[in-house]
Scaffold this motif. Structure first.
Motif, PDB file in Angstrom:
ATOM      1  N   CYS A 158       0.837  -1.193   0.000  1.00  0.00           N
ATOM      2  CA  CYS A 158       0.000   0.000   0.000  1.00  0.00           C
ATOM      3  C   CYS A 158       0.871   1.242   0.000  1.00  0.00           C
ATOM      4  O   CYS A 158       1.950   1.214   0.568  1.00  0.00           O
ATOM      5  CB  CYS A 158      -0.913   0.013   1.226  1.00  0.00           C
ATOM      6  SG  CYS A 158      -2.243  -1.167   1.127  1.00  0.00           S
ATOM      7  N   PRO A 159       0.423   2.308  -0.558  1.00  0.00           N
ATOM      8  CA  PRO A 159      -0.820   2.372  -1.315  1.00  0.00           C
ATOM      9  C   PRO A 159      -0.630   1.882  -2.747  1.00  0.00           C
ATOM     10  O   PRO A 159       0.484   1.851  -3.257  1.00  0.00           O
ATOM     11  CB  PRO A 159      -1.158   3.851  -1.297  1.00  0.00           C
ATOM     12  CG  PRO A 159       0.171   4.539  -1.265  1.00  0.00           C
ATOM     13  CD  PRO A 159       1.077   3.623  -0.460  1.00  0.00           C
ATOM     14  N   GLY A 160      -1.751   1.519  -3.333  1.00  0.00           N
ATOM     15  CA  GLY A 160      -1.752   1.148  -4.743  1.00  0.00           C
ATOM     16  C   GLY A 160      -2.461   2.253  -5.515  1.00  0.00           C
ATOM     17  O   GLY A 160      -2.693   3.349  -5.011  1.00  0.00           O
ATOM     18  N   ASN A 161      -2.837   1.947  -6.733  1.00  0.00           N
ATOM     19  CA  ASN A 161      -3.594   2.878  -7.572  1.00  0.00           C
ATOM     20  C   ASN A 161      -4.783   2.144  -8.163  1.00  0.00           C
ATOM     21  O   ASN A 161      -4.672   0.959  -8.520  1.00  0.00           O
ATOM     22  CB  ASN A 161      -2.719   3.432  -8.706  1.00  0.00           C
ATOM     23  CG  ASN A 161      -1.660   4.352  -8.192  1.00  0.00           C
ATOM     24  OD1 ASN A 161      -1.941   5.312  -7.498  1.00  0.00           O
ATOM     25  ND2 ASN A 161      -0.410   4.063  -8.508  1.00  0.00           N
ATOM     26  N   CYS A 162      -5.891   2.846  -8.282  1.00  0.00           N
ATOM     27  CA  CYS A 162      -7.053   2.244  -8.908  1.00  0.00           C
ATOM     28  C   CYS A 162      -6.817   2.160 -10.408  1.00  0.00           C
ATOM     29  O   CYS A 162      -6.468   3.161 -11.052  1.00  0.00           O
ATOM     30  CB  CYS A 162      -8.305   3.086  -8.645  1.00  0.00           C
ATOM     31  SG  CYS A 162      -8.826   3.076  -6.907  1.00  0.00           S
ATOM     32  N   LEU A 163      -6.966   0.968 -10.946  1.00  0.00           N
ATOM     33  CA  LEU A 163      -6.791   0.721 -12.364  1.00  0.00           C
ATOM     34  C   LEU A 163      -8.056   0.096 -12.920  1.00  0.00           C
ATOM     35  O   LEU A 163      -8.684  -0.732 -12.264  1.00  0.00           O
ATOM     36  CB  LEU A 163      -5.615  -0.229 -12.607  1.00  0.00           C
ATOM     37  CG  LEU A 163      -4.252   0.234 -12.103  1.00  0.00           C
ATOM     38  CD1 LEU A 163      -3.221  -0.855 -12.331  1.00  0.00           C
ATOM     39  CD2 LEU A 163      -3.838   1.521 -12.788  1.00  0.00           C
ATOM     40  N   ALA A 164      -8.393   0.484 -14.150  1.00  0.00           N
ATOM     41  CA  ALA A 164      -9.577  -0.073 -14.800  1.00  0.00           C
ATOM     42  C   ALA A 164      -9.358  -1.549 -15.064  1.00  0.00           C
ATOM     43  O   ALA A 164      -8.245  -1.984 -15.339  1.00  0.00           O
ATOM     44  CB  ALA A 164      -9.859   0.673 -16.105  1.00  0.00           C
ATOM     45  N   PHE A 165     -10.451  -2.323 -14.967  1.00  0.00           N
ATOM     46  CA  PHE A 165     -10.366  -3.729 -15.324  1.00  0.00           C
ATOM     47  C   PHE A 165     -10.017  -3.849 -16.784  1.00  0.00           C
ATOM     48  O   PHE A 165     -10.437  -3.051 -17.602  1.00  0.00           O
ATOM     49  CB  PHE A 165     -11.694  -4.457 -15.066  1.00  0.00           C
ATOM     50  CG  PHE A 165     -12.049  -4.597 -13.615  1.00  0.00           C
ATOM     51  CD1 PHE A 165     -11.125  -5.061 -12.689  1.00  0.00           C
ATOM     52  CD2 PHE A 165     -13.321  -4.289 -13.176  1.00  0.00           C
ATOM     53  CE1 PHE A 165     -11.470  -5.219 -11.353  1.00  0.00           C
ATOM     54  CE2 PHE A 165     -13.675  -4.436 -11.842  1.00  0.00           C
ATOM     55  CZ  PHE A 165     -12.751  -4.897 -10.938  1.00  0.00           C
ATOM     56  N   LEU A 166      -9.269  -4.851 -17.124  1.00  0.00           N
ATOM     57  CA  LEU A 166      -8.909  -5.075 -18.534  1.00  0.00           C
ATOM     58  C   LEU A 166      -9.986  -5.815 -19.254  1.00  0.00           C
ATOM     59  O   LEU A 166     -10.673  -6.623 -18.838  1.00  0.00           O
ATOM     60  CB  LEU A 166      -7.595  -5.856 -18.632  1.00  0.00           C
ATOM     61  CG  LEU A 166      -6.395  -5.122 -18.024  1.00  0.00           C
ATOM     62  CD1 LEU A 166      -5.172  -6.005 -18.082  1.00  0.00           C
ATOM     63  CD2 LEU A 166      -6.153  -3.815 -18.751  1.00  0.00           C
TER      64      LEU A 166
END
Length: 166
Positions: A158-166
């Protein structure tokens, strides 16, 4: 003396209320059908201990005994995510989840050998948590991210980043 004692017992017993009391349901929750954030720890701890004692065979004498021994894992992290606005909590959805749990505590079988965190329990309750972080924003868990995205990091920290689903 015997007559005075009988009158005292009758007077005391008639003044005691039966049932949960005015303005609350049989679980002690407000009749408005919600579980506020301040009520959440007590409700979750009772539900968790009910499942551990009745369904998982944990060796407690009672639910009350379990409540004295257990703590809610991840409560401070959950509260921090709420305070930061990364999560939105729906008190009415939590009430409905609690009522479903009360009707079938053994039906919540997503944990068996470990005690789940607050967010793990709430994630099993549809609509209770809504992530508000959008693509590219920092996150602590996948629950922080809005629909259609997930929290990811290169090294699984953490922290991560929000990424769109592929």
């Amino acid at each position: 003396m015997r007559h005075v004692l009988v009158l005292f017992v009758v007077a005391v017993s008639s003044s005691c209320a039966c049932g949960p009391g005015p303005g609350v349901d049989d679980a002690g929750l407000p009749l408005d059908g919600s579980v506020s954030v301040s009520e959440l720890p007590e409700v979750l701890l009772t539900d968790l201990c009910t499942a551990l004692v009745q369904c998982r065979g944990w060796q407690y004498c009672s639910v009350a005994d379990c409540r004295r021994d257990q703590t809610l894992l991840g409560l401070s992290a959950f509260e921090a995510e709420l305070d930061a606005g990364w999560l939105r909590y729906d008190a009415h959805a939590m009430y409905e989840c609690h009522r479903r749990f009360a009707g079938d505590p053994c039906g919540f079988s997503f944990f068996s050998f470990t005690v789940p965190t607050v967010t793990q329990v709430l994630a099993a309750c549809p609509g209770t948590l809504v992530g508000t972080r959008t693509q590219g924003q920092t996150c602590a868990s996948h629950l922080d991210c809005a629909a259609g995205s997930s929290c990811a990091s290169d090294n699984y920290t953490c922290p991560g980043n929000c990424l769109a689903f592929l």
